[in-house]
Design a protein around this motif. Structure first.
Motif, PDB file in Angstrom:
ATOM      1  N   ALA A   1      14.233 -10.124  -7.034  1.00 37.71           N
ATOM      2  CA  ALA A   1      12.953  -9.733  -7.226  1.00 37.71           C
ATOM      3  C   ALA A   1      13.150  -8.589  -8.318  1.00 37.71           C
ATOM      4  N   PRO A   2      12.235  -8.776  -9.504  1.00 38.63           N
ATOM      5  CA  PRO A   2      12.366  -8.108 -10.554  1.00 38.63           C
ATOM      6  C   PRO A   2      12.141  -6.464 -10.183  1.00 38.63           C
ATOM      7  N   GLY A   3      12.786  -5.758 -11.020  1.00 39.61           N
ATOM      8  CA  GLY A   3      12.847  -4.129 -10.767  1.00 39.61           C
ATOM      9  C   GLY A   3      11.194  -3.724 -10.725  1.00 39.61           C
ATOM     10  N   TRP A   4      10.506  -4.142 -11.517  1.00 39.22           N
ATOM     11  CA  TRP A   4       9.044  -3.634 -11.556  1.00 39.22           C
ATOM     12  C   TRP A   4       8.378  -3.931 -10.204  1.00 39.22           C
ATOM     13  N   ALA A   5       8.773  -5.279  -9.633  1.00 37.50           N
ATOM     14  CA  ALA A   5       8.003  -5.636  -8.258  1.00 37.50           C
ATOM     15  C   ALA A   5       8.521  -4.808  -7.168  1.00 37.50           C
ATOM     16  N   LEU A   6       9.811  -4.455  -7.122  1.00 40.02           N
ATOM     17  CA  LEU A   6      10.272  -3.345  -6.434  1.00 40.02           C
ATOM     18  C   LEU A   6       9.592  -2.085  -6.568  1.00 40.02           C
ATOM     19  N   GLY A   7       9.414  -1.740  -7.423  1.00 42.72           N
ATOM     20  CA  GLY A   7       8.726  -0.200  -7.845  1.00 42.72           C
ATOM     21  C   GLY A   7       7.446  -0.300  -7.514  1.00 42.72           C
ATOM     22  N   VAL A   8       6.715  -1.396  -7.376  1.00 41.88           N
ATOM     23  CA  VAL A   8       5.337  -1.562  -7.159  1.00 41.88           C
ATOM     24  C   VAL A   8       5.387  -1.526  -5.447  1.00 41.88           C
ATOM     25  N   ALA A   9       6.107  -2.371  -4.786  1.00 43.93           N
ATOM     26  CA  ALA A   9       6.355  -2.325  -3.492  1.00 43.93           C
ATOM     27  C   ALA A   9       6.729  -0.787  -2.724  1.00 43.93           C
TER      28      ALA A   9
ATOM     29  N   ILE B   1       6.121   1.898  -4.542  1.00 42.17           N
ATOM     30  CA  ILE B   1       4.915   2.899  -4.447  1.00 42.17           C
ATOM     31  C   ILE B   1       3.891   2.483  -3.414  1.00 42.17           C
ATOM     32  N   ALA B   2       3.607   1.149  -3.061  1.00 42.03           N
ATOM     33  CA  ALA B   2       2.492   0.721  -2.417  1.00 42.03           C
ATOM     34  C   ALA B   2       2.823   1.424  -1.096  1.00 42.03           C
ATOM     35  N   ALA B   3       4.106   1.288  -0.627  1.00 44.16           N
ATOM     36  CA  ALA B   3       4.449   1.559   0.766  1.00 44.16           C
ATOM     37  C   ALA B   3       4.384   3.324   1.055  1.00 44.16           C
ATOM     38  N   LEU B   4       4.807   3.817  -0.197  1.00 43.35           N
ATOM     39  CA  LEU B   4       4.534   5.301  -0.051  1.00 43.35           C
ATOM     40  C   LEU B   4       3.354   5.743   0.111  1.00 43.35           C
ATOM     41  N   LEU B   5       2.313   5.088  -0.724  1.00 40.75           N
ATOM     42  CA  LEU B   5       1.040   5.700  -0.748  1.00 40.75           C
ATOM     43  C   LEU B   5       0.279   5.179   0.730  1.00 40.75           C
ATOM     44  N   ILE B   6       0.581   4.223   1.228  1.00 45.47           N
ATOM     45  CA  ILE B   6       0.205   3.917   2.714  1.00 45.47           C
ATOM     46  C   ILE B   6       0.741   4.947   3.541  1.00 45.47           C
ATOM     47  N   LEU B   7       2.112   5.347   3.578  1.00 44.03           N
ATOM     48  CA  LEU B   7       2.585   6.285   4.496  1.00 44.03           C
ATOM     49  C   LEU B   7       1.835   7.630   4.092  1.00 44.03           C
TER      50      LEU B   7
END
Length: 181
Positions: free
Chosen positions: A156-164, A166-172
């Motif tokens: 998984a590219p680094g940017w995809a992991l970063g987006v994931a 950030i999305a998880a942190l926003l949901i939490l």
């Protein structure tokens, strides 16, 4: 030891997939019977997570580390198992923190989306386990159709992991902020 790992892996799969089904059904309906059933999801999530962690630990004890690190498929399995548990921890944290009031808000949809994503990751983790044991599942066919050769290390590219992340942190964060109000 392999038998223990199989037992430790399949119980959490059942508990977590049932939790995701109940979360989805509850988000779609205010039926009183579904509302009562969905009250069991915190218990399902807690025991599913504890069992999942135990499954990861028994799996790590089962095979020699040198063999696991030499196998792209085994590395994928460990990677997906870890990501899956992190996703389910997010689902459990939001559901437990927000409580039953989450169903009266639009926050139910991020929770359901995360639960469905976690369920897909759990299915992928299980399919990889089936491959490792020489018993590919029908879900494996779907992975092939999606273009993933499970015999190669997943990247998984680094940017995809970063987006994931950030999305998880926003949901939490959304779940915790809503509970604080």
């Amino acid at each position: 030891m392999a038998a223990y790992h199989h037992i430790m892996a399949h119980f959490p799969i059942a508990l977590l997939l049932l939790a995701s089904l109940l979360l989805l059904l509850r988000a779609l309906s205010n039926n009183p019977a579904l509302a009562k059933l969905e009250k069991s999801t915190p218990i399902l999530l807690i025991f599913g997570l504890l069992g999942g962690i135990a499954a990861i630990l028994t799996g790590l004890m089962l095979w020699p580390h040198e063999a696991v690190l030499a196998s792209p498929m085994a590395k994928n399995k460990i990677l997906f198992a870890t990501w899956t548990m992190i996703a389910w921890i997010g689902v459990a944290a939001v559901r437990l923190r927000a409580g039953e009031g989450i169903w009266e808000t639009n926050l139910r949809w991020p929770l359901v989306i995360l639960a469905l994503l976690a369920a897909g990751m759990l299915s992928t983790t299980g399919a990889l386990g089936g491959y490792l044991m020489g018993s590919p599942s029908d879900f494996s066919t779907l992975l092939k159709l999606l273009g993933w050769n499970v015999y190669q290390t997943f990247h998984a590219p680094g940017w995809a992991l970063g987006v994931a992340v950030i999305a998880a942190l926003l949901i939490l964060l959304t779940g915790f902020m809503k509970k604080a109000r």
